[in-house]
Design an enzyme around this catalytic site. Sequence first.
Site, mmCIF file in Angstrom:
data_model
loop_
_atom_site.group_PDB
_atom_site.id
_atom_site.type_symbol
_atom_site.label_atom_id
_atom_site.label_comp_id
_atom_site.label_asym_id
_atom_site.label_seq_id
_atom_site.Cartn_x
_atom_site.Cartn_y
_atom_site.Cartn_z
ATOM 1 N N ARG A 31 0.703 -1.143 -0.429
ATOM 2 C CA ARG A 31 1.000 0.065 -0.378
ATOM 3 C C ARG A 31 0.397 0.928 0.306
ATOM 4 N NH1 ARG A 31 -3.119 -3.021 3.467
ATOM 5 N NH2 ARG A 31 -5.023 -3.926 2.827
ATOM 6 N N LYS A 81 5.179 11.665 -11.553
ATOM 7 C CA LYS A 81 4.410 10.301 -12.095
ATOM 8 C C LYS A 81 5.454 8.867 -12.758
ATOM 9 C CE LYS A 81 2.435 13.943 -15.325
ATOM 10 N NZ LYS A 81 2.457 14.443 -16.768
ATOM 11 N N GLU A 104 14.314 17.233 -23.339
ATOM 12 C CA GLU A 104 13.819 17.650 -22.230
ATOM 13 C C GLU A 104 14.496 18.946 -22.159
ATOM 14 O OE1 GLU A 104 11.120 16.167 -22.263
ATOM 15 O OE2 GLU A 104 10.930 14.148 -23.047
ATOM 16 N N LYS A 109 10.621 22.959 -13.712
ATOM 17 C CA LYS A 109 9.948 21.922 -13.720
ATOM 18 C C LYS A 109 8.900 21.703 -12.215
ATOM 19 C CE LYS A 109 8.363 17.112 -13.958
ATOM 20 N NZ LYS A 109 8.724 15.652 -15.290
ATOM 21 N N GLU A 141 -1.931 17.363 -12.798
ATOM 22 C CA GLU A 141 -1.659 18.298 -14.253
ATOM 23 C C GLU A 141 -2.680 18.048 -14.682
ATOM 24 O OE1 GLU A 141 0.463 16.058 -17.243
ATOM 25 O OE2 GLU A 141 -0.863 16.240 -18.727
ATOM 26 N N ARG A 184 0.404 21.563 -16.280
ATOM 27 C CA ARG A 184 1.431 20.469 -16.004
ATOM 28 C C ARG A 184 1.820 20.530 -17.462
ATOM 29 N NH1 ARG A 184 3.605 16.119 -11.697
ATOM 30 N NH2 ARG A 184 5.577 15.619 -13.343
ATOM 31 N N ASN A 198 4.818 19.118 -21.516
ATOM 32 C CA ASN A 198 4.135 18.351 -22.888
ATOM 33 C C ASN A 198 3.840 18.322 -24.150
ATOM 34 O OD1 ASN A 198 3.662 15.803 -21.192
ATOM 35 N ND2 ASN A 198 1.733 16.526 -20.561
ATOM 36 N N HIS A 231 4.811 17.004 -27.318
ATOM 37 C CA HIS A 231 5.303 15.519 -26.835
ATOM 38 C C HIS A 231 4.012 15.264 -28.084
ATOM 39 C CE1 HIS A 231 8.115 16.237 -24.022
ATOM 40 N NE2 HIS A 231 7.762 14.983 -23.541
ATOM 41 N N HIS A 285 4.748 11.347 -29.259
ATOM 42 C CA HIS A 285 4.580 10.076 -29.493
ATOM 43 C C HIS A 285 3.852 9.300 -30.746
ATOM 44 C CE1 HIS A 285 2.792 11.029 -24.695
ATOM 45 N NE2 HIS A 285 4.383 11.050 -24.573
ATOM 46 N N HIS A 333 12.525 8.329 -27.232
ATOM 47 C CA HIS A 333 11.497 9.888 -26.534
ATOM 48 C C HIS A 333 11.727 10.436 -26.608
ATOM 49 C CE1 HIS A 333 8.874 11.734 -24.467
ATOM 50 N NE2 HIS A 333 8.852 11.760 -23.637
HETATM 51 P P1 NAD Z 1 16.373 4.663 -20.171
HETATM 52 O O1 NAD Z 1 16.116 4.117 -18.420
HETATM 53 O O2 NAD Z 1 15.700 2.803 -20.948
HETATM 54 O O3 NAD Z 1 17.813 4.749 -20.682
HETATM 55 C C1 NAD Z 1 18.318 4.489 -21.011
HETATM 56 C C2 NAD Z 1 19.409 3.514 -21.148
HETATM 57 O O4 NAD Z 1 20.600 4.766 -20.676
HETATM 58 C C3 NAD Z 1 18.972 2.563 -20.867
HETATM 59 O O5 NAD Z 1 19.861 0.985 -22.049
HETATM 60 C C4 NAD Z 1 20.272 2.396 -19.829
HETATM 61 O O6 NAD Z 1 20.969 1.312 -19.214
HETATM 62 C C5 NAD Z 1 21.552 3.437 -20.022
HETATM 63 N N1 NAD Z 1 21.640 3.939 -18.696
HETATM 64 C C6 NAD Z 1 20.846 4.733 -17.833
HETATM 65 N N2 NAD Z 1 22.071 5.240 -17.492
HETATM 66 C C7 NAD Z 1 23.107 5.134 -17.400
HETATM 67 C C8 NAD Z 1 24.612 5.362 -17.705
HETATM 68 N N3 NAD Z 1 25.201 6.196 -16.226
HETATM 69 N N4 NAD Z 1 25.561 5.170 -18.103
HETATM 70 C C9 NAD Z 1 24.887 4.451 -18.846
HETATM 71 N N5 NAD Z 1 24.141 3.870 -19.757
HETATM 72 C C10 NAD Z 1 23.603 4.342 -19.114
HETATM 73 O O7 NAD Z 1 16.058 5.457 -20.780
HETATM 74 P P2 NAD Z 1 15.555 6.990 -19.874
HETATM 75 O O8 NAD Z 1 15.821 8.313 -21.415
HETATM 76 O O9 NAD Z 1 16.569 7.469 -18.775
HETATM 77 O O10 NAD Z 1 14.186 6.983 -20.062
HETATM 78 C C11 NAD Z 1 12.675 6.871 -20.858
HETATM 79 C C12 NAD Z 1 11.806 6.531 -19.519
HETATM 80 O O11 NAD Z 1 10.927 7.734 -18.974
HETATM 81 C C13 NAD Z 1 10.189 6.346 -20.834
HETATM 82 O O12 NAD Z 1 9.824 5.213 -20.354
HETATM 83 C C14 NAD Z 1 9.470 7.701 -20.457
HETATM 84 O O13 NAD Z 1 8.162 6.901 -20.202
HETATM 85 C C15 NAD Z 1 9.905 7.642 -18.956
HETATM 86 N N6 NAD Z 1 9.943 9.236 -18.231
HETATM 87 C C16 NAD Z 1 8.953 9.560 -17.162
HETATM 88 C C17 NAD Z 1 8.705 10.699 -16.635
HETATM 89 C C18 NAD Z 1 7.966 11.534 -15.954
HETATM 90 O O14 NAD Z 1 7.594 12.184 -15.503
HETATM 91 N N7 NAD Z 1 7.521 10.117 -14.823
HETATM 92 C C19 NAD Z 1 9.270 11.475 -17.866
HETATM 93 C C20 NAD Z 1 9.830 11.933 -18.509
HETATM 94 C C21 NAD Z 1 10.278 10.347 -19.677
HETATM 95 N N1 GLY Z 2 7.449 15.099 -17.850
HETATM 96 C C1 GLY Z 2 5.507 15.334 -18.411
HETATM 97 C C2 GLY Z 2 4.642 15.256 -17.000
HETATM 98 O O1 GLY Z 2 6.312 15.279 -15.557
HETATM 99 O O2 GLY Z 2 4.686 16.373 -16.705
#
Ligand code: NAD
Ligand code: GLY
Length: 360
Positions: free
Chosen positions: A120, A142, A184, A226, A236, A240, A244, A247, A251, A264
């Site tokens: 929980r 998020k 970003e 942010k 949001e 907020r 996007n 985006h 997307h 992305h």
């Molecule tokens: P990811 O987490 O897949 O990382 C990218 C690659 O880099 C992976 O292969 C990872 O293993 C590698 N990696 C990570 N740190 C490293 C380092 N220091 N050295 C070498 N390799 C490293 O991708 P990302 O771009 O970090 O995140 C994408 C995700 O984030 C998506 O799922 C997206 O939906 C999410 N996201 C969430 C929010 C939110 O507000 N929660 C916002 C934007 C994106």
């Molecule tokens: N990445 C968009 C948000 O955090 O709202």
Amino acid sequence: MRTLDVALADRSYPIHIGSGLLGEPGLYARHAAGRRVAVISNPVVASHYLGPVQQALARAGARPVSVLIEDGEQAKTWETLDRVVGAMLAEQLGRDSLIVALGGGVVGDLAGFAAAVYQRGIPFIQVPTTLLAQVDSSVGGKTAVNHARGKNMVGAFHQPLAVIADVACLDTLPDRELRAGIAEVIKHGFILDADFVEWLEANMERLLGRDRDALERAISRSCELKAQVVAADEREAGRRALLNFGHTFGHAIEAGVGYGEWLHGEAVAAGMVMAAELSVRAGTLRAEDAARVAALIGSAGLPVRGPRLAPERYLELMQVDKKAAGGEMRFILLEGLGHATLKGGLDARHVRDSIAACMQ
Ligand code: NAD
Ligand code: GLY
């Protein structure tokens, strides 16, 4: 080290930004001392950083165990979540335990969601290791996993206790991932801070060269911007949504070429150029400012054109975007650099023409 605050009353938390931070016991001690801790990571990140984090946690008086998930977006699923929960239960971690999310946005989103639902809800700390995670996904609470029918379709708002963004981690990040994170960073400037856009225009070479001071400054300003938005509109309900920007088109690009083809951040980059073009056509942005949007994105080595798909296909993919409210497509448009607005009721011809003008 710089420390910023995400101001959310009794759920406020610090974002620490600097070099060498993930091995600092003092940053964990307040939350982790005397607790069992599950460090959730993946094999790529763990090979570099799991050891220092576990040592720091042990020196902070915690008892850490590690839970590794598969690398990549395909791991952000219910099934992985179930395995993580199973591993934590097997370790007999109780409600008083803590999760540390060590990795990029995939690990952060999944580990954060695990923290939101494990027994929980338990607390967690974000230790983002990609630039994208440091400037975006680790801040704001998020959390989610993907569903076969859509990205991030199952999740929760669950704020971390702290974010520890270690700039030194970026030394091992592949170039393409660094650039995706820069998309970003640039986005935050376009929608919220014209001075930051100017600074990015002058300092892009330093960022691409991984100059630590420049990266620290870019991460700090991005997080500050942010954090202000999240503090004003955590769930949001309005403002907020501006985060996007780019985006809706992005997307559609990611889905249109098949997830994983474009990162992305790359899709958002081309999406921001389309959104700027649409802003010009809708009369909210000057053509010379849209040219600056494309030039800055191009200077980061990011795509300024989307993949060649029929504009109708883009529209179809965009209809399923979360911002299509009540059947009406809504877009985040720029009203000058550093200002954004959410607008519906746009001329469909303008949308189609903007896509066609910004395709490969
Ligand atoms: P990811 O987490 O897949 O990382 C990218 C690659 O880099 C992976 O292969 C990872 O293993 C590698 N990696 C990570 N740190 C490293 C380092 N220091 N050295 C070498 N390799 C490293 O991708 P990302 O771009 O970090 O995140 C994408 C995700 O984030 C998506 O799922 C997206 O939906 C999410 N996201 C969430 C929010 C939110 O507000 N929660 C916002 C934007 C994106
Ligand atoms: N990445 C968009 C948000 O955090 O709202």
